[in-house]
Design an enzyme around this catalytic site. Structure first.
Site, PDB file in Angstrom:
ATOM      1  N   HIS A   1       5.841 -16.464 -11.535  1.00  6.11           N
ATOM      2  CA  HIS A   1       4.724 -16.778 -12.425  1.00  6.11           C
ATOM      3  C   HIS A   1       5.258 -16.839 -13.852  1.00  6.11           C
ATOM      4  O   HIS A   1       6.429 -16.551 -14.102  1.00  6.11           O
ATOM      5  CB  HIS A   1       3.619 -15.719 -12.302  1.00  6.11           C
TER       6      HIS A   1
ATOM      7  N   LYS B   1      11.197 -14.610 -10.698  1.00  4.21           N
ATOM      8  CA  LYS B   1       9.796 -14.456 -11.087  1.00  4.21           C
ATOM      9  C   LYS B   1       9.044 -15.723 -10.693  1.00  4.21           C
ATOM     10  O   LYS B   1       9.485 -16.835 -11.014  1.00  4.21           O
ATOM     11  CB  LYS B   1       9.717 -14.230 -12.604  1.00  4.21           C
TER      12      LYS B   1
END
Length: 231
Positions: free
Chosen positions: A110, A108
């Protein structure tokens, strides 16, 4: 290196439950190794809260019977995620609350980022998965856990197929190995392995249910065990 062989009644209860839930089926199924298996186990068929809760209870019984001294539960993506989560809830209900974590397949970029979700990996880690064929997911989990500074300690699975592992050679040919994926994890990584049931338990179940349909399934499973099984 020890293996947790579940008490016979627990294994038989699991097999009956897996058949009722449609997670264990008979027929002709192609495995990752290219073999035509007369049975197939898919933990994805435990697809509602009641089934998942019952499955978690069976995992918990097998694990507590072995008295495994672990600090954290880890579920490899994807099937290991609901298994680890449900097991953590069930163990807490029984007075054994443990932190848990799982991984993403893709990092991921973010928010908190990374591939790990849940509690920080630390101490002795119990890896929870459904069934192990080639052992790829477990090897990846072991590497991830070690990189985080924790110790891969034990593996809990629902069903040990007890069949020869395979490997692909440099020329692309597949060869059979004289040990199973479970045995490889025990020997190569020193992990304890806890299986709720084994293929031998399935054969015992089929032996005890003697109506004609079960007899036909038993012969096919027995022949498969004779051809691909390990001691």
């Amino acid at each position: 290196m020890t293996s947790c062989l579940s008490p016979h009644p627990l294994a038989q209860r699991f097999i009956q439950f897996a058949l009722q839930a449609g997670a264990l089926r008979f027929g002709e199924f192609k495995t990752k190794a290219g073999r035509l298996s007369p049975y197939f186990f898919n933990a994805g068929s435990f697809d509602d809260g009641a089934k998942l809760g019952q499955l978690a209870a069976l995992y918990a019984e097998a694990i507590l019977a072995q008295d495994l001294a672990f600090d954290l539960i880890f579920g490899p993506a994807y099937k290991g995620i609901p298994l680890a989560t449900a097991l953590a809830v069930e163990l807490a209900r029984r007075g054994h609350s443990k932190p848990f974590a799982f991984n993403r397949k893709e990092a991921k970029d973010h928010g908190e980022g990374g591939t790990l979700v849940g509690a920080p990996l630390r101490g002795r880690v119990l890896i929870v998965d459904d069934v192990m064929s080639a052992g790829t997911a477990v090897r990846e989990s072991i590497e991830l856990i070690r990189r985080a500074g924790a110790t891969p300690y034990a593996l809990a699975i629902a069903l040990d197929r007890q069949e020869k592992a395979t490997e692909v050679g440099p020329d692309g040919t597949v060869r059979e190995l004289p040990y199973s994926a479970v045995q490889h994890v025990q020997r190569a990584y020193g992990l304890q392995v806890c299986a709720i049931a084994q293929l031998d338990d399935l054969l015992q179940y089929l032996e005890q249910h003697q109506h004609p349909e079960m007899a036909a399934h038993r012969q096919r499973v027995f022949d498969y065990r004779a051809r691909y099984g390990v001691a």
